[in-house]
Design a protein around this motif. Structure first.
Motif, short mmCIF file in Angstrom:
data_model
loop_
_atom_site.label_atom_id
_atom_site.label_comp_id
_atom_site.label_asym_id
_atom_site.label_seq_id
_atom_site.Cartn_x
_atom_site.Cartn_y
_atom_site.Cartn_z
N PRO A 118 0.80 -1.25 0.00
CA PRO A 118 0.00 0.00 0.00
C PRO A 118 0.82 1.28 0.00
N THR A 119 0.23 2.31 -0.58
CA THR A 119 0.86 3.63 -0.66
C THR A 119 0.12 4.61 0.25
N ASN A 120 0.46 5.89 0.10
CA ASN A 120 -0.18 6.98 0.83
C ASN A 120 -0.20 8.18 -0.11
N PRO A 121 -1.29 8.97 -0.10
CA PRO A 121 -1.39 10.07 -1.07
C PRO A 121 -0.44 11.23 -0.78
N MET A 122 0.05 11.35 0.43
CA MET A 122 0.92 12.48 0.78
C MET A 122 2.40 12.14 0.60
N ILE A 123 2.78 10.92 0.98
CA ILE A 123 4.16 10.46 0.82
C ILE A 123 4.09 9.05 0.26
N ALA A 124 4.60 8.87 -0.95
CA ALA A 124 4.48 7.57 -1.62
C ALA A 124 5.22 6.50 -0.85
N THR A 125 4.54 5.38 -0.62
CA THR A 125 5.15 4.19 -0.04
C THR A 125 4.74 3.02 -0.92
N GLY A 126 5.19 1.82 -0.58
CA GLY A 126 4.70 0.62 -1.24
C GLY A 126 5.30 0.36 -2.59
N GLY A 127 4.59 -0.44 -3.41
CA GLY A 127 5.13 -0.94 -4.67
C GLY A 127 4.75 -0.11 -5.87
#
Length: 961
Positions: free
Chosen positions: A741-750
Motif C-alpha cells: 500500500p501507498t499513501n497520497p501524501m508520501i508515496a510508499t509501497g510498490g
C-alpha cells in the motif's frame, strides 16, 4: 555470566531453571524438545542474517544517535495532525508506566476497573464534544474511522427499503487526502461507489445511501452544513462528519446538524505526533446504531452486590461471533492513547480546554491580521486554526525551512498554516519574520527585529479582536460538566487519581498474563524509553523525508529485519493492527489476481479453527468464505481442503491459515496444504498471530505462504496498552511486492500499489521503535532462544498440569507449541463453568488465560518466554489448587469459592461472613498470595443487566433509573 546481555534479561528461565524444566518434560536438551515440536521438514537450515545483539546501553546510545538525524521543525502542516503538549503528569504516570502500558484488553472486567473508568471518561468527552448519544472506546486513526462510518451507514441501509439497493457514497472534496485514500481502499471490495465532489452542488439522488463531510474543511474553511444535512435527511441519506476535536470547543456540535456519525482523531489532546501514530480515533453515533457500532464500547452495569461496575458492552468481539457476517474486523483499539486523551481532558477540565482552544484560535486570527496587513491574500472566510494563503510557494518555502518551519504546500501558489497548542508567541514572531521577507506592503518593515511580542503587536496594531466564526456556527451547548472533568487540576490530585485507577487493574507488573494467542511478553524498559524523546515524538507524518532521516533508517531497517525473519521479499508497516494486517494482506492478493486478469478469483478458504477476524477480513476484501473442516486432533482436514480447492479451483483466491494452528500445534502437513492452494491458482495468507513459535526456527516462506501479517504487539514486544496500540505489518513474497500500500501524501509501497490501508504512510511509526529495539538487542541468537523458551515454558506447564487438566490437542510427538488448550468442559458435572475458573484465578493474583477460544469450554494458555520458573510454578500451583476446589464443588450447591469469585476486600473485611468456607480460603488459598495480594475492586459483573440498560458515559447510574 554476561549481565550486559539483553537476552539474559528478556528470557525468564535461567540455564539452571531450563535444566529443571527439561527434566520434568523428560527430554535431554532444549534442542530435543524443539525437534519433537517443530516438524523437521520446515526447520530453517541456516541462521538468520541479523546484526549481532547490542547491549541495552549500546542500544540506547544507538537510538539516541539516530534520533539526532531527525530534524524537528515547527510543523504547521495540519491535515489532521497537530503538535500537542503531553502533560508531564500523564507522560510519567501513564505513557511511561508499565501498570498502564502492559495491561491486557479488559475482557476480565473485575480486574480492569481502572482502565474501564478511564475509557468511560474518554467516551463521555467524545459524546460531550460531538453532541452524539454514544461513542466507542477508540478506533485506529481518523482515516479508518471514516471508513468504519461508511461501512456502518452501508450496513444500516437494510432498515430503509428505499435505500436497500443504493450503493453510492458521497465524499466531500474537503475530506483529508489520506482519509479519501482509505475510503477508496475500503469501498471498492464491498461494492460501494465513491463520488467525490463539492457538497454545495450535491444532487441527493436515490442512488446515494450516505455522505461524509469534513468539519472544518481540509484547508481550514468552516462550512455551515445545516442545509446539506437537512436535504440529506429528507432524502434518507445518512451523513457522517469527520471533525477536528479541539475545534468542537468553539464550533457547533455536529449532532446539532442532525448527522448520524461523527469521527476524528483525539491526537491533539495530549498525544505526540510520532510520525503518524499511534493515535486514538473517535467514533460517535446515535444509540439507534448501537448494534452496528464498530469496536469496543465501555458500559456501566452492576456487580453481584448491586454496586456500580464497568465492562465492555454489546458486541465487543462481534467478528468472533458473526465471523463472515461481521461488518467490521476490528480487534485492536488504541486504548493507551485514548486513556491519555481522556486524562488530558480530566487534567485540563472544561475551562482549561476552553482556554487552549481560545488561545489557538486567537493566535490564528493574529497571524491572519498580520498577513492581511502585509498585503497577502488569506482565502478562508471562516476558520478555527487554519489559514489558506495565496503566495509564491517556491519563494517562501526555502525561507520557512531556513527558520525550521513547515507549511502545507498545496500547489505553487497556495499554502495552508495550521496553528496548534504548542505555538508560542515567539513562534508567531518567527512566522511574521518569514512572511515579512516577502510582504507586499512596506509599512510593517519598522517592526522587524524590534522589541518583544506585545510591543510589536501594539506598534503594528495586529489584533485578534474580530470574529470569523458566525453566530449560528458557534458552540452553544455544554460540555465536560461531569465532576471528573472538574476535580483533578493540581498535579498532586491528578497523580493520585491516575494511581487510584492503576491499582484497580492487573497488569504484567503484577503477575504473568498467560493469554493464548495474545503473547503477553516483557515490554522492556529500554525498548520503551525512546518513545518519550521529542526527537521521535514531534515529527509530523507528512514532513519531507530529509527531515525524518532517523525514522527512515529505523523503518527501513525494521522492514529488512522482518523480511529476513519471515523469509519474504517486502514489508509494509502501514497496518495499525493485526486485523488491519489481515485485510491489507488480502487486498494485495486481490490486486495481484486483478493484475493477472483474474478478477473472478474471489474464494477464500478458511479452516473452522481460524480467528474470527479472518472471515471478517476476507469479506471486507470482497471475498467469499468457504470453511474447511478440522480433524479430531484439531488439525486442518487435508482431504476436505483438497476437495474444496478442486471444487473452487477456477475462482480460488486465497487460503487463510494460522501457523502454528490456533490449537497450538505445528501441523506437519502444512507444506502439502500450501501446495494444494498453489496448484489451484490461489495464494496463501498466513495469520501471524502465533509467530512467537516460529521466529528463528521456521518461517512463513518456508511453509509455503505468500503473505503474512505480524502482530508487533505480540511477538515483537510492543505492549498491549490495555487493548492497543497494535501494529500489524504485512510481509510478502516477491510477486506481491508491487502491490504493497501507498499513501497520497508520501508515496510508499510498490509500483502498482493499492491505496492506503491506514492514514499515515508508516502507520504507528513511533511504536515501531520498540520492535526495532527488540530485534537489535536480541540478535539472531536471542530471538531464536526466545522462541525455544516460549515452547519450553508451554510444555512445562502442560506437564505440571497433567493429571489435573487434559490438554486438548498436541503435536504428533505429544508436544505443545508455544501455547496449549486445556479442557474444562467436564467440570460442568460439578456445576463449574470455565468462566468460574477465570474469575477464581483473580483471587490467586492472576489474569485468566484465553477463555472459550477457539473451543468453547476451554482455556488457552501461553506463558511466553519472559516468565521464570518460579512464576510458572505459582500459576500451576494456582491451577492445581483450583482443580481441587472444582472436585469439592457440588452441582446442587453453588455457594462455593469458584461461583462466588472474585472475592473483594470489602467482602473480607465485612462484619458478616455467611459463606461455608473460610475468609482465608476465599482470599488467601495459597501462601504466596499473602506476599503480594491483588484485590479485585468489584464482584462478578452482570453483563446482561448492562446490555439491557446501556449506559456508556460517566453520569451516575441513578440518573438512568
Amino acid at each position: 555470566m554476561n549481565t550486559n546481555s539483553f537476552q539474559l534479561r528478556h528470557i525468564g528461565p535461567s540455564k539452571k531453571e531450563q535444566e529443571i524444566m527439561l527434566s520434568a518434560i523428560k527430554v535431554d536438551s532444549l534442542e530435543q524438545l524443539i525437534n519433537e515440536t517443530v516438524p523437521d521438514n520446515i526447520r530453517l537450515k541456516n541462521d538468520l542474517d541479523l546484526d549481532p545483539a547490542m547491549s541495552e546501553y549500546e542500544y540506547l546510545a544507538h537510538i539516541k544517535e539516530l534520533s539526532e538525524k531527525n530534524k524537528v521543525f515547527k510543523s504547521y502542516i495540519g491535515l489532521g495532525y497537530h503538535e500537542a503538549i503531553v502533560p508531564s503528569v500523564i507522560q510519567r504516570n501513564i505513557l511511561e508506566n508499565p501498570g498502564w502500558y502492559t495491561a491486557y484488553t479488559p475482557y476480565q472486567a473485575e480486574i480492569a476497573q481502572g482502565r474501564l473508568e478511564a475509557l468511560l471518561n474518554y467516551q463521555t468527552m467524545i459524546c460531550d464534544l460531538t453532541g452524539m448519544e454514544l461513542a466507542n472506546a477508540s478506533l485506529l486513526d481518523e482515516g479508518t474511522a471514516a471508513a468504519e462510518a461508511m461501512a456502518l451507514l452501508f450496513d444500516v441501509r437494510e432498515r430503509d427499503k428505499k435505500k436497500i439497493e443504493a450503493s453510492k457514497f458521497f465524499v466531500s472534496e474537503e475530506i483529508l487526502p489520506q482519509t479519501l485514500s482509505v475510503l477508496l481502499t475500503r469501498s471498492a471490495p464491498i461494492g460501494i461507489e465513491l463520488v467525490v465532489g463539492n457538497h454545495e452542488n450535491f444532487d441527493f439522488s436515490d442512488d446515494f445511501f450516505g455522505a461524509i463531510l469534513q468539519y472544518p474543511g481540509k484547508h481550514g474553511q468552516i462550512f455551515d452544513y445545516t442545509d446539506f444535512v437537512a436535504k440529506a435527511n429528507a432524502n434518507n441519506i445518512k451523513v457522517a462528519v469527520a471533525a477536528d476535536i479541539l475545534s468542537l470547543v468553539k464550533l457547533k456540535a455536529p449532532a446539532e446538524f442532525g448527522v448520524d456519525v461523527v469521527v476524528g482523531t483525539s491526537q491533539r489532546f495530549g498525544i505526540p505526533l510520532g510520525y503518524g501514530g499511534p493515535h486514538a480515533a473517535f467514533f460517535a453515533t446515535k444509540e439507534a446504531y448501537k448494534r452496528s457500532i464498530p469496536g469496543r464500547i465501555i458500559g456501566v452495569t452492576k456487580d453481584r452486590d448491586g454496586n456500580r461496575a464497568l465492562r465492555m458492552a454489546l458486541q465487543t468481539r462481534e467478528q468472533h461471533i458473526k465471523r463472515e457476517k461481521a461488518t467490521s474486523n476490528i480487534c485492536t483499539a488504541q486504548v493507551l492513547l485514548a486513556v491519555m486523551a481522556g486524562m488530558y481532558a480530566v487534567f485540563h477540565g472544561k475551562e482549561g480546554i476552553q482556554y487552549i482552544a481560545d488561545a489557538v484560535h486567537n493566535k490564528t486570527k493574529l497571524l491572519a491580521d498580520y498577513l492581511e496587513k502585509s498585503g497577502f491574500k488569506q482565502l478562508n472566510t471562516s476558520y478555527f486554526d487554519t489559514l489558506l494563503v495565496e503566495i509564491d510557494c517556491l519563494k517562501i518555502r526555502p525561507i520557512a525551512e531556513s527558520h525550521k518551519v513547515n507549511f502545507n504546500y498545496i500547489n505553487e501558489n497556495l499554502l495552508s498554516i495550521s496553528i496548534n497548542e504548542a505555538t508560542t508567541q515567539q513562534d508567531l514572531m518567527t512566522l511574521f519574520t518569514i512572511f515579512g521577507q516577502l510582504k507586499k506592503q512596506p509599512n510593517t518593515a519598522e517592526a522587524e527585529g524590534k522589541g518583544d511580542f506585545h510591543q510589536i503587536l501594539t506598534q503594528e496594531s495586529f489584533s485578534a479582536n474580530f470574529e470569523v466564526i458566525s453566530e449560528n456556527l458557534k458552540r452553544n451547548t455544554p460540555f465536560l460538566e461531569n465532576a471528573v472533568f472538574n476535580t483533578y487540576h493540581s498535579e498532586t490530585d491528578m497523580m493520585r487519581y491516575i494511581k487510584k485507577l492503576e491499582r484497580k487493574d492487573l497488569a504484567l507488573n503484577h503477575s504473568m498474563i498467560s493469554l493464548g494467542s495474545c503473547t503477553m511478553k516483557l515490554n522492556a524498559a529500554s525498548e520503551m524509553l525512546p518513545l518519550s524523546n521529542p526527537q521521535w515524538g514531534n515529527i509530523h507524518p507528512f514532513v519531507p523525508l530529509n527531515q525524518a532521516e532517523g525514522y527512515q533508517i529505523v523503518l527501513k531497517k525494521l522492514e529488512h529485519q522482518l523480511n529476513i525473519i519471515t523469509g519474504f521479499a517486502g514489508t509494509s508497516l502501514q497496518p495499525n493492527s493485526g486485523a488491519q494486517g489481515e485485510f491489507a494482506g488480502l487486498m494485495t492478493i486481490r490486486a495481484y489476481h486483478q493484475a493477472n486478469g483474474n478478477e473472478h478469483r474471489d474464494i477464500c478458504i478458511i479452516p473452522a479453527s481460524a480467528h474470527g477476524t479472518n472471515p471478517a477480513s476476507a469479506v471486507m476484501a470482497g471475498m467469499k468464505v468457504v470453511v474447511t473442516k478440522t480433524d479430531e486432533k484439531g488439525n486442518i482436514d487435508v482431504e476436505d481442503l483438497r476437495a474444496k480447492a478442486i471444487e473452487h479451483s477456477a475462482n480460488l483466491a486465497a487460503l487463510m491459515v494460522t501457523y502454528p494452528s490456533t490449537h497450538g500445534v505445528f501441523e506437519s502437513a502444512i507444506q502439502e496444504i500450501t501446495q494444494i492452494i498453489h496448484d489451484h491458482g490461489g495464494q496463501v495468507y498466513m495469520d501471524g498471530a502465533n509467530m512467537n513459535a516460529q521466529v528463528g526456527l521456521t518461517n512463513p516462506a518456508t511453509i509455503g505462504a505468500d503473505v503474512c501479517h505480524l502482530n508487533l504487539h505480540k511477538t515483537f514486544a510492543i505492549p498491549h496498552g490495555g487493548g492497543g496500540p497494535g501494529v500489524g505489518p504485512i510481509c510478502v513474497a516477491p510477486q506481491l511486492v508491487p502491490f504493497l500500500p501507498t499513501n497520497p501524501m508520501i508515496a510508499t509501497g510498490g509500483e502498482q500499489a493499492i491505496t492506503a490501508i491506514s492514514a499515515a504512510p508508516w502507520g504507528s511509526a513511533l511504536v515501531c521503535l520498540i520492535s526495532y529495539g527488540y530485534i537489535k538487542m536480541l540478535g539472531f541468537s536471542g530471538i531464536t532462544n526466545a522462541t525455544k523458551n516460549a515452547i519450553l515454558n508451554a510444555n512445562y506447564i502442560k506437564v505440571r498440569l497433567q493429571g489435573h487438566y487434559d490438554t486438548l490437542y498436541t503435536g504428533e510427538k505429544g508436544r505443545a507449541a508455544h501455547e496449549m488448550i486445556i479442557d474444562c468442559r467436564d467440570f460442568k458435572q460439578n456445576g463449574i463453568e470455565v468462566v468460574d475458573i477465570a474469575k477464581r484465578l483473580m483471587d490467586y493474583g492472576f489474569h485468566a488465560p484465553t477463555v472459550s477460544f477457539p473451543v468453547a469450554g476451554t482455556m488457552m494458555i501461553e506463558p511466553t518466554e519472559s516468565e521464570s520458573l518460579s512464576e510458572l510454578d505459582r500459576f500451576c500451583d494456582a491451577m492445581i489448587s483450583i482443580r481441587k476446589e472444582i472436585d469439592a464443588a457440588n452441582k446442587e450447591d453453588e455457594n462455593n469459592p469458584l461461583k462466588n469469585a472474585p472475592h473483594t476486600q470489602s467482602m473480607l473485611t465485612s462484619d458478616e461472613w455467611n459463606l461455608p468456607y473460610s475468609r482465608k480460603q476465599a482470599a488467601f488459598p495459597l501462601d504466596y498470595i499473602a506476599e503480594n495480594k491483588f484485590w479485585p475492586t468489584v464482584r462478578r459483573v452482570d453483563d446482561a443487566y448492562g446490555d439491557r440498560n446501556l449506559i456508556c458515559s460517566c453520569n451516575p447510574i441513578e440518573d438512568y433509573v
